[in-house]
Design an enzyme around this catalytic site. Sequence first.
Site, mmCIF file in Angstrom:
data_model
loop_
_atom_site.group_PDB
_atom_site.id
_atom_site.type_symbol
_atom_site.label_atom_id
_atom_site.label_comp_id
_atom_site.label_asym_id
_atom_site.label_seq_id
_atom_site.Cartn_x
_atom_site.Cartn_y
_atom_site.Cartn_z
ATOM 1 N N TYR A 117 -27.029 -15.377 57.075
ATOM 2 C CA TYR A 117 -26.710 -16.252 58.212
ATOM 3 C C TYR A 117 -26.802 -15.511 59.543
ATOM 4 O O TYR A 117 -26.462 -16.071 60.590
ATOM 5 C CB TYR A 117 -25.303 -16.841 58.050
ATOM 6 C CG TYR A 117 -25.247 -17.918 56.996
ATOM 7 C CD1 TYR A 117 -25.555 -17.627 55.674
ATOM 8 C CD2 TYR A 117 -24.903 -19.222 57.315
ATOM 9 C CE1 TYR A 117 -25.519 -18.609 54.700
ATOM 10 C CE2 TYR A 117 -24.865 -20.208 56.344
ATOM 11 C CZ TYR A 117 -25.175 -19.896 55.042
ATOM 12 O OH TYR A 117 -25.143 -20.880 54.088
ATOM 13 N N ASP A 171 -20.590 -20.026 51.162
ATOM 14 C CA ASP A 171 -20.948 -21.380 51.566
ATOM 15 C C ASP A 171 -21.163 -22.252 50.326
ATOM 16 O O ASP A 171 -20.625 -23.361 50.203
ATOM 17 C CB ASP A 171 -22.241 -21.311 52.405
ATOM 18 C CG ASP A 171 -22.530 -22.606 53.141
ATOM 19 O OD1 ASP A 171 -21.738 -23.550 53.001
ATOM 20 O OD2 ASP A 171 -23.559 -22.675 53.834
ATOM 21 N N ASP A 191 -23.682 -15.948 39.834
ATOM 22 C CA ASP A 191 -24.144 -17.016 38.929
ATOM 23 C C ASP A 191 -23.124 -17.241 37.818
ATOM 24 O O ASP A 191 -22.769 -18.371 37.482
ATOM 25 C CB ASP A 191 -25.548 -16.725 38.366
ATOM 26 C CG ASP A 191 -25.812 -15.264 38.103
ATOM 27 O OD1 ASP A 191 -24.977 -14.419 38.501
ATOM 28 O OD2 ASP A 191 -26.836 -14.939 37.489
ATOM 29 N N LYS A 241 -23.915 -10.258 43.948
ATOM 30 C CA LYS A 241 -25.092 -10.190 43.083
ATOM 31 C C LYS A 241 -25.605 -8.741 43.164
ATOM 32 O O LYS A 241 -26.773 -8.474 43.459
ATOM 33 C CB LYS A 241 -26.136 -11.211 43.571
ATOM 34 C CG LYS A 241 -27.318 -11.404 42.648
ATOM 35 C CD LYS A 241 -27.038 -12.275 41.455
ATOM 36 C CE LYS A 241 -28.231 -12.318 40.519
ATOM 37 N NZ LYS A 241 -27.950 -13.008 39.247
#
Length: 359
Positions: free
Chosen positions: A124, A248, A224, A191
């Site tokens: 972002y 988000d 995930d 991740k």
Amino acid sequence: MAYDVTLIPGDGTGPEISKATQRVLDATGVQFNWDVQEAGLAVLEKYGTVLPEQVLDSIRRNKVAIKGPLTTPVGKGFRSVNVALRKALDLYACVRPCKTYKGVRSRYTDIDLVIVRENTEDLYAGVEFFKDTPEAQELIAWIKEHNGATIRPDSAISIKPISTSGSDRVVRYAFEYARANGRRKVTAVHKANIMKATDGLFLATAQEVAKGFPDIEFDDRIVDNMCMQLVQKPEQYDVLVLPNLYGDIISDLGAGLIGGLGLAPGANIGTYAAVFEPTHGSAPQYAGQNKINPMAMMFSGVLMLNYLGEREAGKRLEQALADIIAEGKYVTYDMKPNRTDPAAGTSEVADAVIAKLAG
Ligand code: NAD
């Protein structure tokens, strides 16, 4: 004492839910001097910018703001005003409690999670290179030379910066929030198996910060897997801290667990100012229809009251909302079993909450 608070109505359905929220906040008995400020598409022509300086000045002066959502064009046009506001005021922690209330239409009961999303960096950051620009081509060549990686020449590139300082302060905020609110555990979500540089740094920083909070349990999850775990066994989680993009996405997942976006509040917290706003966007297809659920913004108002130290008023407003939800009569279409069932409009929900507050 009256609180000076900046009110940004927003656009799309923003003005309707803002009006409803302003009315219920006034009905709590806490005194507010509302400093109404416009931003977004509505003021672009007038001021030549979607985020006029007077909006930022107002929030800097008042230190507290509550805002309705603002529309951002997809894939083109101006950058998100919401993101710009968070960056300009350095509102580094976005806190989104996800809690089920009795009577909501959700597959789950007893959800009580708090999502703490980093708000100023990651993908972002707004550092982007569009396809076929000289800058994109130059960057592709530079990467080949310095990293050896081949990026297809017809690529666009978005940069993902994650810093130690940015990660440290948001994780620290999550732990301090956990401690102050009697929470037992913080989970860092990442991740880092794939993005070893950026998410690896976020995780390593979180592990370091965690050492300073031995009273709070700490673990981490790959994003995930986190999605699946939240759907299968959300009760195992408590406070989650995440980089911006995962935060988000998981925020909307959290909203889904508690009955939908119409119920999910948020607070953007910085060192010098705080801006309260619902998780959802401007739902422009419903604009002007007095239809959408104002409760996410009203619950954001509860967070604001608590932030101001008006905890008793915050508790009363939360209870009034909880009672309205449990009774199920004055709730909007999204909270009804069928979309075609008769439902209250945005302003009727405000009327019902005000009546509850009046006793
Ligand atoms: P959205 O949250 O506006 O709406 C998605 C869907 O969720 C809606 O179609 C509606 O069915 C439902 N919904 C959302 N809020 C609701 C409410 N209060 N009551 C009942 N149903 C509700 O998301 P979107 O359609 O992806 O985005 C629309 C615009 O909002 C975009 O321009 C986006 O950039 C912007 N946006 C702004 C903010 C913000 O101001 N902080 C946040 C997210 C999206």
